[in-house]
Design a protein around this motif. Structure first.
Motif, PDB file in Angstrom:
ATOM      1  N   PRO A 228      -1.377  -1.405   0.503  1.00 50.18           N
ATOM      2  CA  PRO A 228      -0.950  -2.787   0.830  1.00 50.18           C
ATOM      3  C   PRO A 228      -0.094  -2.866   2.088  1.00 50.18           C
ATOM      4  O   PRO A 228      -0.246  -3.798   2.884  1.00 50.18           O
ATOM      5  CB  PRO A 228      -0.153  -3.198  -0.419  1.00 50.18           C
ATOM      6  CG  PRO A 228      -0.652  -2.328  -1.512  1.00 50.18           C
ATOM      7  CD  PRO A 228      -0.981  -1.018  -0.869  1.00 50.18           C
ATOM      8  N   LEU A 229       0.816  -1.895   2.267  1.00 51.83           N
ATOM      9  CA  LEU A 229       1.685  -1.944   3.442  1.00 51.83           C
ATOM     10  C   LEU A 229       0.923  -1.638   4.735  1.00 51.83           C
ATOM     11  O   LEU A 229       1.310  -2.089   5.814  1.00 51.83           O
ATOM     12  CB  LEU A 229       2.847  -0.956   3.273  1.00 51.83           C
ATOM     13  CG  LEU A 229       3.871  -1.322   2.186  1.00 51.83           C
ATOM     14  CD1 LEU A 229       4.902  -0.204   2.028  1.00 51.83           C
ATOM     15  CD2 LEU A 229       4.563  -2.634   2.520  1.00 51.83           C
TER      16      LEU A 229
ATOM     17  N   ARG B 169      -2.525   3.699  -3.681  1.00 57.01           N
ATOM     18  CA  ARG B 169      -3.198   2.418  -3.972  1.00 57.01           C
ATOM     19  C   ARG B 169      -2.218   1.254  -4.057  1.00 57.01           C
ATOM     20  O   ARG B 169      -2.531   0.143  -3.605  1.00 57.01           O
ATOM     21  CB  ARG B 169      -3.986   2.571  -5.273  1.00 57.01           C
ATOM     22  CG  ARG B 169      -4.840   1.366  -5.654  1.00 57.01           C
ATOM     23  CD  ARG B 169      -5.785   1.724  -6.800  1.00 57.01           C
ATOM     24  NE  ARG B 169      -5.083   2.228  -7.964  1.00 57.01           N
ATOM     25  CZ  ARG B 169      -4.572   1.469  -8.922  1.00 57.01           C
ATOM     26  NH1 ARG B 169      -4.686   0.155  -8.847  1.00 57.01           N
ATOM     27  NH2 ARG B 169      -3.954   2.006  -9.964  1.00 57.01           N
ATOM     28  N   LYS B 170      -1.030   1.492  -4.618  1.00 56.27           N
ATOM     29  CA  LYS B 170      -0.110   0.378  -4.868  1.00 56.27           C
ATOM     30  C   LYS B 170       0.961   0.214  -3.788  1.00 56.27           C
ATOM     31  O   LYS B 170       1.594  -0.845  -3.713  1.00 56.27           O
ATOM     32  CB  LYS B 170       0.576   0.581  -6.227  1.00 56.27           C
ATOM     33  CG  LYS B 170      -0.412   0.515  -7.406  1.00 56.27           C
ATOM     34  CD  LYS B 170       0.311   0.665  -8.730  1.00 56.27           C
ATOM     35  CE  LYS B 170      -0.664   0.561  -9.889  1.00 56.27           C
ATOM     36  NZ  LYS B 170      -0.008   0.722 -11.197  1.00 56.27           N
TER      37      LYS B 170
ATOM     38  N   ARG C 296      -2.159  -2.547   5.229  1.00 61.11           N
ATOM     39  CA  ARG C 296      -3.275  -3.490   5.371  1.00 61.11           C
ATOM     40  C   ARG C 296      -3.301  -4.186   6.747  1.00 61.11           C
ATOM     41  O   ARG C 296      -4.383  -4.293   7.355  1.00 61.11           O
ATOM     42  CB  ARG C 296      -3.229  -4.533   4.258  1.00 61.11           C
ATOM     43  CG  ARG C 296      -4.460  -5.451   4.259  1.00 61.11           C
ATOM     44  CD  ARG C 296      -4.424  -6.417   3.091  1.00 61.11           C
ATOM     45  NE  ARG C 296      -4.467  -5.705   1.839  1.00 61.11           N
ATOM     46  CZ  ARG C 296      -3.624  -5.921   0.811  1.00 61.11           C
ATOM     47  NH1 ARG C 296      -2.666  -6.809   0.924  1.00 61.11           N
ATOM     48  NH2 ARG C 296      -3.735  -5.236  -0.313  1.00 61.11           N
TER      49      ARG C 296
END
Length: 259
Positions: free
Chosen positions: A180-181, A175-176, A183
């Motif tokens: 994000p990477l 999730r963290k 996305r």
């Protein structure tokens, strides 16, 4: 082949590929009602599109369908890519990967007939949601390819392993860090899926239930009475939207590779 011969070959090839589209766009501005002679420049046919209620509903349905299908394809593509890149090899992994790409190589008419038979067998009504699932299925190889490439590049950085070494769970690392990477690749794949869904005709023709009219089906129904300037204008709008989304997907794909 060198010099002018190569230039002539390239010019002929590009003319063969894009001249029909250029003619279609040019005649969408033709003042004449029939596409036989140029009578003058006009925006009338584009203006008429905005006053066609049935066409507006078809465009709205197509957009809603493309958004839902791209979201479904992005979620399924992310899960499939994560399973293939982050977990140890499992039995049947090669077959699993090959089956994910099967819709790319399978004739669309076969997919349409197969999906129609499947939905009929399981008793699933042919409506917006069955069509969205069908579009997500044919768009899945595109999202999976984009996201899988990004996850493979991230795997070399070992950032998730570092996070889990510091106490994060696999879900927290996903999730963290991973999400994000990844996305840009997810958005890139979703844009490609949006384009695939937006322009699909064959599958929609088989799966769309009563009252579901997409933009390609609308164009097909209008062409039964001949190719009019309205059809050229509508097809030109469809072409413009497709090119815009493909350009956005290309930009995001490049940023994903550089990131």
């Amino acid at each position: 082949m060198k010099g002018r011969g190569l230039q002539a070959y390239c010019a002929g090839l590009y003319a063969f590929l894009y001249l029909p589209l250029a003619v279609m766009v040019a005649f969408s501005f033709n003042e004449a009602r029939r596409n036989v002679a140029w009578k003058g420049f006009t925006f009338q046919w584009y203006g008429n599109l905005f006053h066609d209620a049935e066409l507006a509903r078809a465009v709205a349905t197509t957009l809603e369908l493309a958004v839902v299908a791209s979201l479904l394809a992005a979620v399924m593509g992310m899960l499939a890519s994560y399973a293939m890149t982050r977990h140890a090899p499992f039995r049947g992994r090669g077959l699993y990967s090959a089956l994910l790409n099967a819709p790319l190589m399978m004739p669309e008419i076969v997919m349409g007939v197969g999906l129609l038979s499947f939905f009929s067998r399981v008793g699933m009504p042919l409506n917006f949601w069955s069509l969205a699932c069908a579009h997500a299925l044919i768009a899945l190889p595109y999202t999976t390819a984009a996201i899988r490439a990004r996850l493979l590049s991230l795997k070399e950085n070992n950032l998730e392993d570092a996070a889990m070494d510091l106490g994060a769970t696999e879900w927290e690392a996903f999730r963290k860090i991973t999400l994000p990477l990844a996305r840009p690749a997810i958005i890139s794949g979703a844009l490609l899926a949006f384009t695939v869904s937006f322009e699909d005709f064959v599958t929609s023709f088989f799966i769309a239930g009563i009252g579901i009219v997409t933009m390609p089906i609308k164009i097909y129904s209008m062409m039964k009475f001949g190719v009019t300037p309205e059809i050229n204008a509508l097809a030109s709008c469809l072409l413009g939207i497709t090119i815009t989304f493909l350009a956005l997907q290309s930009i995001l794909n490049r940023r994903s590779r550089l990131g």
